[in-house]
Design an enzyme around this catalytic site. Sequence first.
Site, mmCIF file in Angstrom:
data_model
loop_
_atom_site.group_PDB
_atom_site.id
_atom_site.type_symbol
_atom_site.label_atom_id
_atom_site.label_comp_id
_atom_site.label_asym_id
_atom_site.label_seq_id
_atom_site.Cartn_x
_atom_site.Cartn_y
_atom_site.Cartn_z
ATOM 1 N N HIS A 366 -36.287 59.285 107.103
ATOM 2 C CA HIS A 366 -35.321 59.604 106.043
ATOM 3 C C HIS A 366 -34.816 58.398 105.276
ATOM 4 O O HIS A 366 -33.889 58.533 104.481
ATOM 5 C CB HIS A 366 -34.100 60.326 106.613
ATOM 6 C CG HIS A 366 -34.392 61.672 107.157
ATOM 7 N ND1 HIS A 366 -34.277 62.820 106.419
ATOM 8 C CD2 HIS A 366 -34.810 62.049 108.375
ATOM 9 C CE1 HIS A 366 -34.591 63.863 107.158
ATOM 10 N NE2 HIS A 366 -34.926 63.411 108.361
ATOM 11 N N LYS A 554 -21.083 61.968 96.926
ATOM 12 C CA LYS A 554 -22.053 61.590 97.951
ATOM 13 C C LYS A 554 -21.443 60.433 98.739
ATOM 14 O O LYS A 554 -20.385 59.930 98.361
ATOM 15 C CB LYS A 554 -23.385 61.161 97.323
ATOM 16 C CG LYS A 554 -23.223 60.148 96.174
ATOM 17 C CD LYS A 554 -24.553 59.749 95.551
ATOM 18 C CE LYS A 554 -25.094 60.749 94.564
ATOM 19 N NZ LYS A 554 -26.296 61.433 94.957
ATOM 20 N N ARG A 555 -22.105 60.005 99.834
ATOM 21 C CA ARG A 555 -21.606 58.820 100.541
ATOM 22 C C ARG A 555 -21.523 57.634 99.573
ATOM 23 O O ARG A 555 -22.329 57.535 98.652
ATOM 24 C CB ARG A 555 -22.549 58.467 101.702
ATOM 25 C CG ARG A 555 -22.509 59.433 102.880
ATOM 26 C CD ARG A 555 -21.119 59.576 103.475
ATOM 27 N NE ARG A 555 -20.631 58.348 104.042
ATOM 28 C CZ ARG A 555 -20.809 57.972 105.309
ATOM 29 N NH1 ARG A 555 -21.446 58.747 106.151
ATOM 30 N NH2 ARG A 555 -20.331 56.832 105.759
ATOM 31 N N LYS A 560 -26.558 53.726 95.939
ATOM 32 C CA LYS A 560 -26.313 54.960 95.188
ATOM 33 C C LYS A 560 -25.612 54.660 93.860
ATOM 34 O O LYS A 560 -25.485 55.517 92.994
ATOM 35 C CB LYS A 560 -25.497 55.940 96.028
ATOM 36 C CG LYS A 560 -26.266 56.432 97.269
ATOM 37 C CD LYS A 560 -25.458 57.437 98.066
ATOM 38 C CE LYS A 560 -26.089 57.813 99.400
ATOM 39 N NZ LYS A 560 -27.131 58.841 99.279
ATOM 40 N N THR A 662 -30.321 65.331 98.217
ATOM 41 C CA THR A 662 -30.301 66.794 98.282
ATOM 42 C C THR A 662 -29.155 67.319 97.426
ATOM 43 O O THR A 662 -29.193 68.472 96.986
ATOM 44 C CB THR A 662 -30.149 67.291 99.737
ATOM 45 O OG1 THR A 662 -29.147 66.500 100.381
ATOM 46 C CG2 THR A 662 -31.458 67.186 100.492
ATOM 47 N N LYS A 666 -28.602 70.750 94.866
ATOM 48 C CA LYS A 666 -27.445 71.667 94.874
ATOM 49 C C LYS A 666 -26.861 71.780 93.466
ATOM 50 O O LYS A 666 -26.467 72.860 93.022
ATOM 51 C CB LYS A 666 -26.382 71.165 95.861
ATOM 52 C CG LYS A 666 -26.863 71.187 97.306
ATOM 53 C CD LYS A 666 -25.984 70.355 98.242
ATOM 54 C CE LYS A 666 -26.731 70.065 99.537
ATOM 55 N NZ LYS A 666 -26.132 68.972 100.323
HETATM 56 C C1 26V Z 1 -28.208 55.535 110.181
HETATM 57 C C2 26V Z 1 -27.256 55.342 111.135
HETATM 58 C C3 26V Z 1 -27.124 53.997 111.694
HETATM 59 C C4 26V Z 1 -25.911 53.764 112.523
HETATM 60 C C5 26V Z 1 -25.347 54.916 113.238
HETATM 61 C C6 26V Z 1 -25.356 56.220 112.554
HETATM 62 C C7 26V Z 1 -26.438 56.406 111.558
HETATM 63 C C8 26V Z 1 -26.636 57.635 111.022
HETATM 64 C C9 26V Z 1 -27.619 57.829 110.061
HETATM 65 C C10 26V Z 1 -28.396 56.777 109.632
HETATM 66 C C11 26V Z 1 -29.463 56.925 108.613
HETATM 67 C C12 26V Z 1 -29.168 57.898 107.607
HETATM 68 C C13 26V Z 1 -30.397 58.247 106.859
HETATM 69 C C14 26V Z 1 -30.112 59.327 105.860
HETATM 70 O O1 26V Z 1 -29.098 59.996 105.898
HETATM 71 N N1 26V Z 1 -31.020 59.500 104.945
HETATM 72 C C15 26V Z 1 -30.878 60.479 103.912
HETATM 73 O O2 26V Z 1 -31.609 61.631 104.306
HETATM 74 C C16 26V Z 1 -31.529 62.666 103.347
HETATM 75 C C17 26V Z 1 -32.249 63.864 103.927
HETATM 76 O O3 26V Z 1 -33.601 63.597 104.025
HETATM 77 C C18 26V Z 1 -32.121 62.213 102.030
HETATM 78 O O4 26V Z 1 -31.968 63.232 101.095
HETATM 79 C C19 26V Z 1 -31.413 60.954 101.543
HETATM 80 O O5 26V Z 1 -32.059 60.457 100.388
HETATM 81 C C20 26V Z 1 -31.427 59.905 102.625
HETATM 82 O O6 26V Z 1 -30.655 58.782 102.246
#
Ligand code: 26V
Length: 819
Positions: A366, A554-555, A560, A662, A666
């Site tokens: 992802h 968004k975050r 972004k 995503t 929406k």
């Molecule tokens: C990284 C970490 C690292 C530290 C602890 C918690 C944590 C949680 C998540 C992540 C990575 C997040 C990756 C992510 O959210 N990617 C997003 O995934 C979406 C669904 O596929 C996509 O639409 C977004 O473009 C993408 O940024």
Amino acid sequence: MAPTANCIFTRPSADKAMLRQQFIDRLAALYGKTLDEASELDIYNVIASMVREEINRRWAVTNRYYKERKVKQVYYFSMEFLIGRLLTANMLNLGIYGLYKEALAELGVDIDRIEQQEQDAGLGNGGLGRLAACFLDSLACMNYAGHGCGIRYKYGLFEQKIIDGHQFELPDNWLKEGYPWEVRKADKAVTVRFGGQVRLEESGGRLVAVHENYEAVKAVPYDIPVVGCNNKTVNTLRLWSAETDKPDFDFSTFSRGNYLKAMEYKYAVEAISQILYPDDTYQEGRLLRLKQQYFLVSAGLQSIVRRYKKLGENLHFLPDYVAIHINDTHPALVVPELMRILMDEEGLGWDEAWRITTGCVFYTNHTVMPEALEKWPTDMLRSLLPRIYMIIEEINERFCRELWRSYPGDWERIRRMAVIADNMVHMANLAVVGSASVNGVAKIHTEILKKDVFKLFYEYCPHKFNNKTNGVTHRRWLAKANPLLARLLDETIGPAWLNHPEDLVFLHPYASDPAFQARFAKVKQFNKERLAAYIQDRLGLAIDPCSIFDIQVKRIHAYKRQLLNILHILHLYDRLTAQPDLDIVPRTFIFAGKAAPGYYFAKRIIKLINDVAALVNSDKRICDKLKVVFLENYNVSLAELIIPAADLSEQISTASREASGTGNMKFMMNGAITIGTLDGANIEIKEAVGDDNIIIFGLTAGEVLNYYKNGGYNAWQEYHGDKRVKAVLDRLLTWEDSRLIYDTVLNNNDEFFVLKDFSTYIEAQERAAKYYQDSGKWWNMAIHNVAYAGYFSSDRTIAEYAIGLWRLNRAVIVDSGGQ
Ligand code: 26V
């Protein structure tokens, strides 16, 4: 609000009368109260319990059906499930929303208000967690036997408070009032082992691993039903909670020391499922996070294998009955853990265990952000999970030997592909090596994986790589969030789109029909007024519902580029203050989003948005032509309110950095026009709606990647070369808190190309304003976006996974008895 034809079962009034009576009786039975005496929370709990009863019957039937027919199951392992509220979503899928709404309205109860009593289940950070929730909905709605496997965090993602423009984080104690959708299954608990030592012993002619002195943690599942729409399927989201088997303290040897020790132990164990880690994209090697990952993986796999064995099938056939999907690398320990179970507990040899494991596991990547790729120090893994570490070492050795045969002498290549290198376990490499398939989440993202992040793996095993473009559930993001649009669709193209989102294309002929455009515009206006009322209520700020609602939610992340949006606002503001009678289309800029608590740059961006809002909103000279709003505590429920009100959807990430996005889907589903870069799924949205129905600007991914390869570009040159750039950047220095942003952009060479894309962004924004003034054109564009949103339903995505990877058949539940 009126229900849609899709959600109303025009039942006889007898049904409604019965329901009313049932509600009153249950209120008395559960709380000993009459309606007058009941709180909104009491009412919510009573309604939820009634809905649960409808669900429970179907749940039992589904489970029996799967078991008797030995239906192949997919288990979606994810550290995050951002499911939001369930009451209305469940009622809509059951087809009883209209009935409940009308029956309760006759008692003076507004069900949409009561819904707000439910805490959002915010067990995720953003896109990745919400995708998991959308997938569960689509699985159930499409008659696939697919379940979620996650952690029941006691605290979800922090609650965001904005004080003086700064973000503050508060704990999200979402379970404090109880949660009516979960069922604790104490009898299905399993034990997860941490630490200790492992000896290999010879027994009966083979080596057996003996694990000693470990710490046993009890994993207790809490099951949440996942209700299908217009069918009988109810799947399961199983969330694991960490508990200790030992009593809180031992009364027989009660002493201060024992008591404290026992309590310390209890807290240490419970800590595992205490909090969701906020994603700051920077992957930190935290022990507790690793514990969480193994806890999820081990508990989940144990329960899967146990269930499978009850079917009476041989483990050799596991890949025919079970698919295990890992949502990013967070659950990648499924690979060594399944090997452990198959070898140590089930007595299989390495080769057979490896064949089974690599036949069952599927991996989705992802992110391409290098700092987010997970690595764990070998020392940490070895001491926390000694047996798992031994297995990873063996996987690594065998894999490196295999590579050596293909690339003799190419040490560098082998080092880069190895699972263990530089005293780190590389989880992405482990996931690729140990799974049947690796997929990206949008076409461009998969291409970047193949050409860049996993280039060497793609050369080695190209057959494993494939794309599955993300999708979102149109039932939540259109039918639930935008009931008026849903009703308009029902009336125009019929109600089948709810289960067949591709039918939205039948809207195409209406895009240029003025009468339809007028009805469509009325729905948008209603949604804008609904949001304006919320903003008035929360912030005491009046916004103009006729202005363009230009929204970025968004975050908060540098890539972004909320900053690009703010710089554009400052540019407009500068123009207006210089020339107050300038004829511009009034705009309301709306932002929402959380920054990871330790991500200082992102927090300064929030402060900057709020500083700009204070400046712009109070300046009388610009006659309310611009307004800037930051809404605190963005979550699924707030998204459901904001997105249907959008005119413009800001999807402006640096090209190549956003894997898919995503939110973009929406918004389009709700008739907003995307202003965006050629990044992630924006590219496919452009393909779907056509160049005339989207506003694209900026560098392409190829150009960005080229700059990266050649050490970036000169941000100072951009600053000095364009007066507008200099003006807006210098303005940042008005605010002490924004100096960090100024310095980061200019002195760190503008890693995310904000300045480089600034002029084309301004030009794109001018185009947006021009189109908006031509209402016929605007609504035509907006309606086109809805008509071509069907492809971006997670129903399509899930069908691709189910057919292309998991090899599932649809299991249409026939409820033969007992109803
Ligand atoms: C990284 C970490 C690292 C530290 C602890 C918690 C944590 C949680 C998540 C992540 C990575 C997040 C990756 C992510 O959210 N990617 C997003 O995934 C979406 C669904 O596929 C996509 O639409 C977004 O473009 C993408 O940024």
